[in-house]
Design an enzyme around this catalytic site. Structure first.
Site, PDB file in Angstrom:
ATOM      1  N   GLY A 147       0.551  -1.109   0.093  1.00 38.06           N
ATOM      2  CA  GLY A 147       0.382  -0.213  -0.407  1.00 38.06           C
ATOM      3  C   GLY A 147       0.898   0.883  -0.307  1.00 38.06           C
ATOM      4  O   GLY A 147       1.364   1.578  -1.231  1.00 38.06           O
ATOM      5  N   ILE A 149       3.450   2.238   1.646  1.00 36.73           N
ATOM      6  CA  ILE A 149       4.654   1.732   1.721  1.00 36.73           C
ATOM      7  C   ILE A 149       6.034   1.877   0.434  1.00 36.73           C
ATOM      8  O   ILE A 149       5.081   1.393  -0.477  1.00 36.73           O
ATOM      9  CB  ILE A 149       6.085   1.166   2.362  1.00 36.73           C
ATOM     10  CG1 ILE A 149       5.099   0.619   3.378  1.00 36.73           C
ATOM     11  CG2 ILE A 149       6.537   0.825   2.836  1.00 36.73           C
ATOM     12  CD1 ILE A 149       5.358  -1.079   4.332  1.00 36.73           C
ATOM     13  N   GLY A 200     -15.012  -5.448   9.564  1.00 37.94           N
ATOM     14  CA  GLY A 200     -14.840  -5.386   8.589  1.00 37.94           C
ATOM     15  C   GLY A 200     -13.177  -5.639   7.898  1.00 37.94           C
ATOM     16  O   GLY A 200     -12.425  -4.922   6.811  1.00 37.94           O
ATOM     17  N   LYS A 218       2.873 -10.904  -4.192  1.00 36.21           N
ATOM     18  CA  LYS A 218       3.334  -9.346  -4.155  1.00 36.21           C
ATOM     19  C   LYS A 218       5.133  -9.664  -3.809  1.00 36.21           C
ATOM     20  O   LYS A 218       5.244  -9.197  -3.984  1.00 36.21           O
ATOM     21  CB  LYS A 218       2.908  -8.522  -2.302  1.00 36.21           C
ATOM     22  CG  LYS A 218       1.623  -8.383  -2.299  1.00 36.21           C
ATOM     23  CD  LYS A 218       0.970  -7.655  -0.794  1.00 36.21           C
ATOM     24  CE  LYS A 218      -0.418  -7.268  -1.148  1.00 36.21           C
ATOM     25  NZ  LYS A 218      -0.706  -6.934  -0.028  1.00 36.21           N
ATOM     26  N   GLY A 321      -5.546   0.804   2.638  1.00 32.61           N
ATOM     27  CA  GLY A 321      -6.856   1.233   3.458  1.00 32.61           C
ATOM     28  C   GLY A 321      -6.622   2.717   2.241  1.00 32.61           C
ATOM     29  O   GLY A 321      -5.273   3.089   1.960  1.00 32.61           O
TER      30      GLY A 321
HETATM   31  P1  NAP Z   1     -13.028  -1.531  -3.553  1.00 28.43           P
HETATM   32  O1  NAP Z   1     -12.997  -0.755  -2.467  1.00 28.43           O
HETATM   33  O2  NAP Z   1     -14.003  -2.649  -4.385  1.00 28.43           O
HETATM   34  O3  NAP Z   1     -13.299  -0.825  -5.325  1.00 28.43           O
HETATM   35  C1  NAP Z   1     -13.918  -1.331  -6.249  1.00 28.43           C
HETATM   36  C2  NAP Z   1     -14.580   0.159  -7.745  1.00 28.43           C
HETATM   37  O4  NAP Z   1     -14.101  -0.742  -9.016  1.00 28.43           O
HETATM   38  C3  NAP Z   1     -15.604   0.164  -7.277  1.00 28.43           C
HETATM   39  O5  NAP Z   1     -15.237   1.373  -7.385  1.00 28.43           O
HETATM   40  C4  NAP Z   1     -16.408  -0.804  -8.783  1.00 28.43           C
HETATM   41  O6  NAP Z   1     -17.854   0.535  -9.237  1.00 28.43           O
HETATM   42  C5  NAP Z   1     -15.586  -0.862  -9.411  1.00 28.43           C
HETATM   43  N1  NAP Z   1     -15.647  -2.145 -10.291  1.00 28.43           N
HETATM   44  C6  NAP Z   1     -15.107  -3.505  -9.695  1.00 28.43           C
HETATM   45  N2  NAP Z   1     -15.610  -4.206 -10.641  1.00 28.43           N
HETATM   46  C7  NAP Z   1     -15.682  -3.347 -11.494  1.00 28.43           C
HETATM   47  C8  NAP Z   1     -16.492  -3.557 -12.922  1.00 28.43           C
HETATM   48  N3  NAP Z   1     -16.098  -5.308 -13.896  1.00 28.43           N
HETATM   49  N4  NAP Z   1     -16.576  -2.618 -13.771  1.00 28.43           N
HETATM   50  C9  NAP Z   1     -16.899  -1.596 -13.553  1.00 28.43           C
HETATM   51  N5  NAP Z   1     -16.247  -0.537 -12.434  1.00 28.43           N
HETATM   52  C10 NAP Z   1     -16.265  -2.080 -11.607  1.00 28.43           C
HETATM   53  O7  NAP Z   1     -11.842  -2.303  -4.584  1.00 28.43           O
HETATM   54  P2  NAP Z   1     -10.709  -1.357  -3.399  1.00 28.43           P
HETATM   55  O8  NAP Z   1     -10.437  -2.060  -2.302  1.00 28.43           O
HETATM   56  O9  NAP Z   1     -10.282   0.262  -3.818  1.00 28.43           O
HETATM   57  O10 NAP Z   1      -8.737  -2.433  -4.392  1.00 28.43           O
HETATM   58  C11 NAP Z   1      -9.342  -1.793  -5.865  1.00 28.43           C
HETATM   59  C12 NAP Z   1      -8.256  -2.433  -6.340  1.00 28.43           C
HETATM   60  O11 NAP Z   1      -6.597  -2.345  -5.454  1.00 28.43           O
HETATM   61  C13 NAP Z   1      -7.468  -4.192  -5.946  1.00 28.43           C
HETATM   62  O12 NAP Z   1      -6.632  -4.726  -7.274  1.00 28.43           O
HETATM   63  C14 NAP Z   1      -6.628  -4.208  -4.749  1.00 28.43           C
HETATM   64  O13 NAP Z   1      -5.685  -5.239  -4.769  1.00 28.43           O
HETATM   65  C15 NAP Z   1      -5.942  -3.454  -4.761  1.00 28.43           C
HETATM   66  N6  NAP Z   1      -5.321  -2.414  -3.242  1.00 28.43           N
HETATM   67  C16 NAP Z   1      -6.037  -2.404  -2.594  1.00 28.43           C
HETATM   68  C17 NAP Z   1      -5.872  -1.273  -1.504  1.00 28.43           C
HETATM   69  C18 NAP Z   1      -6.967  -1.066   0.077  1.00 28.43           C
HETATM   70  O14 NAP Z   1      -6.372  -0.977   0.503  1.00 28.43           O
HETATM   71  N7  NAP Z   1      -8.707  -1.501  -0.302  1.00 28.43           N
HETATM   72  C19 NAP Z   1      -4.985  -1.410  -0.592  1.00 28.43           C
HETATM   73  C20 NAP Z   1      -3.571  -2.359  -1.622  1.00 28.43           C
HETATM   74  C21 NAP Z   1      -4.348  -2.522  -2.929  1.00 28.43           C
HETATM   75  P3  NAP Z   1     -18.884   0.409  -7.830  1.00 28.43           P
HETATM   76  O15 NAP Z   1     -18.327   1.542  -7.024  1.00 28.43           O
HETATM   77  O16 NAP Z   1     -19.748   0.479  -9.263  1.00 28.43           O
HETATM   78  O17 NAP Z   1     -19.211  -0.516  -7.045  1.00 28.43           O
HETATM   79  N1  HSE Z   2      -5.558  -7.544   1.427  1.00 30.16           N
HETATM   80  C1  HSE Z   2      -4.206  -7.014   1.505  1.00 30.16           C
HETATM   81  C2  HSE Z   2      -3.655  -6.790   3.094  1.00 30.16           C
HETATM   82  C3  HSE Z   2      -4.920  -5.162   1.243  1.00 30.16           C
HETATM   83  O1  HSE Z   2      -4.498  -7.672   3.775  1.00 30.16           O
HETATM   84  O2  HSE Z   2      -2.800  -6.748   3.528  1.00 30.16           O
HETATM   85  C4  HSE Z   2      -3.671  -5.003   0.569  1.00 30.16           C
HETATM   86  O3  HSE Z   2      -3.353  -5.433  -0.137  1.00 30.16           O
END
Ligand code: NAP
Ligand code: HSE
Length: 449
Positions: A147, A149, A200, A218, A321
Site C-alpha cells: 500500500g 510504503i 471489516g 506481492k 486503506g
Molecule cells: P473496491 O473498494 O471494491 O472498489 C472497486 C471499484 O471498482 C468500485 O468502484 C467498483 O464500482 C469498480 N468496479 C469493480 N469491478 C468493476 C467492473 N467490472 N466494471 C466497472 N466497475 C467495476 O476495491 P479497492 O479496495 O479499492 O481495491 C482496488 C484495487 O486496489 C484492487 O486491485 C486491490 O487489490 C488494490 N489494493 C487495495 C488496497 C485497499 O486497501 N483496499 C490496498 C492495496 C491495493 P462500484 O463502485 O460501482 O461498485
Molecule cells: N488484503 C490485503 C492485506 C490488502 O490484508 O494486506 C492490501 O493489499
C-alpha cells in the site's frame, strides 16, 4: 525491456500541458485517489496540472460522497481506455478480468497505466510489460505491494546500486492483524478470523489473505524487481496461517519468538554453476523477538531488504486503506506526469520502466536450509524422545532443543527446534515419525527465521 539507442529513438518526446486521467474504479483506493487529486493545496504543484477526466464504475446510481462534473462518471470502461484525450489510465477496480483486458486495451491505445492490482501484475506481468514496452508506455504499480510504503520505486531507483541478497516482508495486513490478536489474546485462529470479519478487517472470503496467496503475489513482484527477472507465481512455495494454533503461539512466546506470516525471497549463488538461484516462499514463521520484523503488529506492513553494499534497510507503514494506497497511486501518476511534461527525457525512462525479460530460476522448497519447530503428541511412555532423536539423526537433522512440557489426557506433548537443516531431510524424518506407533499426531511444524 532492454532498449538500444535505435529503439529509444522511436519513443516520442512529448510536451503535455494538463494531463488527463481516466480512473477505472471508485472504491476504497479510487475514492482515496480522487480525494488527493481534488485537494491539491499544500501538496506538490504538479498535482494542479492533473485532471480527473473520466471515472469508470459498475453502478452509476450508487450513493457516493465524491462530486464530479456531469459526464465524468460512466459505466463504459472501454470508452475510457480508448478515449484519445486520456493520457493516464489508473486501474483501481481489482479482480483479474476485466482489469487485465482493460489494462491491455489502454496500452494498445498508447495510454500510460497506473495500477494497484497485484493479482493481475503477478499473473500477467509478462503480457502487460511486453505490450507496454512495445508501445513505449509506462505501467506503474507502487500501490500493488504494501500500500502506502514506497518500496517499488525504492527497489527500482534508490537501491539500484545494490546487489540485493534477501527481501523479507510482512506484506499482508489481514494476517498480521489476526496473528497479532492471537498473540495478545491467546485466542485461536477461527475465533479471531470471525471477529476480524465482523469488524471489516478481513474479507467475507478470506482465502487470498489467510492462505498466503496475496502475499505470494506481492513477493513475486518484489523479487522480480530485486533480482531483475520475471517470477513464475506457480514456483513460489505458499503456506497460509489457518493451521497456526494458540498452542504454537504460546510455545513461540516461551521459546523467545513470535509467529509472523513472512514472504521471503533470497538469492543463492550455486556452487556448481555460478548462476543465481532464488528461494521464494510464503509461510508462517517463528521470528526471534529481537528481530526487527517481530515488532510489526496489527495491520501494519514492513519490508526488510538486505543488499551489498548497503546492508539492511527496513520500510514500515500502512499496507492498505484509502489514504495510504492512494498516496502510492498518486505518486505513480506524478512520476508519469513529470515525464510527460518534459521535452528532454526520453520515454521510456530506464529507472521507471520494466527492464527484464528472462524468468528467474527458483529452487524447490526441499532444498531450503532452515531451522524448524515441530510439536508432537505422543504416547506417554519411556523411549519416545529417544526414538524421535534417533529418527531425526538418521536423516541428518540436528536438534537444538527438545522439551516435553504438558500432558493432554493420555498424550504427552513434545516440542523440538532443529538447527539449520535441509527441508527435504526434515520432511523425510517427519514422514517416518508420523508412522511410528508411539506417535499420536504431528500437531504442527513451522519454519524458524
Ligand atoms: P473496491 O473498494 O471494491 O472498489 C472497486 C471499484 O471498482 C468500485 O468502484 C467498483 O464500482 C469498480 N468496479 C469493480 N469491478 C468493476 C467492473 N467490472 N466494471 C466497472 N466497475 C467495476 O476495491 P479497492 O479496495 O479499492 O481495491 C482496488 C484495487 O486496489 C484492487 O486491485 C486491490 O487489490 C488494490 N489494493 C487495495 C488496497 C485497499 O486497501 N483496499 C490496498 C492495496 C491495493 P462500484 O463502485 O460501482 O461498485
Ligand atoms: N488484503 C490485503 C492485506 C490488502 O490484508 O494486506 C492490501 O493489499
Amino acid at each position: 525491456m532492454c532498449q538500444n539507442g535505435n529503439e529509444l529513438n522511436k519513443f516520442l518526446q512529448v510536451k503535455v500541458v494538463g494531463i488527463k486521467i481516466g480512473l477505472l474504479g471508485l472504491g476504497t483506493v479510487g475514492g482515496g485517489t480522487v480525494e488527493i487529486l481534488q485537494s491539491p493545496e499544500g501538496r506538490h504543484p504538479l498535482l494542479q496540472e492533473l485532471e480527473i477526466y473520466r471515472v469508470g464504475v459498475r453502478d452509476r446510481t450508487k450513493n457516493r460522497s465524491l462530486q464530479f462534473a456531469e459526464n465524468v462518471l460512466t459505466t463504459d470502461l472501454e470508452a475510457i481506455v480508448t478515449d484519445p484525450n486520456i493520457d493516464i489510465v489508473v486501474e483501481v477496480m481489482g479482480g483479474l478480468e476485466p482489469a487485465r483486458s482493460l489494462i491491455l486495451q489502454a496500452i494498445a491505445n498508447n495510454k500510460h497505466v497506473v495500477t494497484a492490482n497485484k493479482a493481475v501484475i503477478a499473473r500477467y506481468g509478462e503480457e502487460i510489460f511486453s505490450a507496454a514496452n512495445e508501445k513505449g508506455v509506462y505501467v506503474m504499480l507502487e500501490a500493488a505491494v504494501a500500500g502506502g510504503i514506497p518500496v517499488i520505486q525504492t527497489l527500482k531507483q534508490s537501491l539500484g546500486a545494490n546487489r540485493i541478497q534477501t527481501v523479507t516482508g510482512i506484506v499482508n495486513g489481514t494476517t498480521n492483524y489476526i496473528l497479532t490478536r492471537m498473540q495478545t489474546e491467546g485466542a485461536d485462529f477461527a475465533q479471531v478470523l470471525a471477529d476480524a470479519q465482523q469488524l471489516g478487517y478481513a474479507e467475507a472470503d478470506p482465502s487470498a489473505d489467510v492462505d498466503g496467496l496475496d502475499a505470494a503475489d506481492k513477493i513475486a513482484i518484489l523479487a522480480s524487481l530485486a533480482f531483475g527477472g520475471r517470477i513464475n507465481l506457480a514456483d513460489i512455495y505458499c503456506e497460509g496461517i489457518r493451521q497456526v494454533s494458540a498452542a504454537d503461539i504460546a510455545y513461540a512466546d516461551k521459546l523467545g519468538f513470535v509467529i509472523k506470516l513472512l514472504a521471503i525471497a533470497h538469492r543463492h549463488t550455486t556452487k556448481t554453476t555460478d548462476s543465481d538461484l532464488l528461494s521464494i516462499r510464503v509461510h508462517p514463521t517463528f521470528v526471534p523477538k529481537i528481530h526487527p520484523l517481530a515488532t510489526i503488529n496489527g495491520v501494519y506492513n514492513a519490508i526488510l531488504i538486505e543488499g551489498e553494499p548497503l546492508g539492511q534497510v527496513m520500510f514500515y507503514g500502512r499496507g492498505a486503506g484509502a489514504g495510504p494506497t492512494a498516496s502510492a497511486v498518486v505518486s505513480d501518476i506524478m512520476n508519469i506526469a513529470a515525464i510527460l511534461k518534459t521535452e528532454t527525457v526520453p520515454i521510456p525512462h530506464p529507472l521507471l520502466s520494466c527492464s527484464h525479460q528472462h524468468y528467474c530460476k527458483i529452487a524447490p522448497i526441499q532444498e531450503l536450509i532452515t531451522r524448524f519447530y515441530a510439536r508432537f503428541l505422543t504416547k506417554d511412555r519411556p523411549g519416545v524422545i529417544g526414538k524421535l532423536g534417533t529418527c531425526f539423526g538418521n536423516h541428518h537433522v540436528s536438534l537444538e532443543s527438545v522439551v516435553q512440557t504438558g500432558i493432554h489426557g493420555e498424550l504427552a506433548e513434545i516440542v523440538v527446534v532443529t538447527h539449520d537443516v535441509a527441508e527435504g531431510n526434515f520432511q523425510l524424518a517427519i514422514d517416518e515419525i508420523s508412522k511410528m506407533e508411539s506417535i499420536d499426531r504431528i500437531a504442527s511444524k513451522l519454519r524458524v527465521l
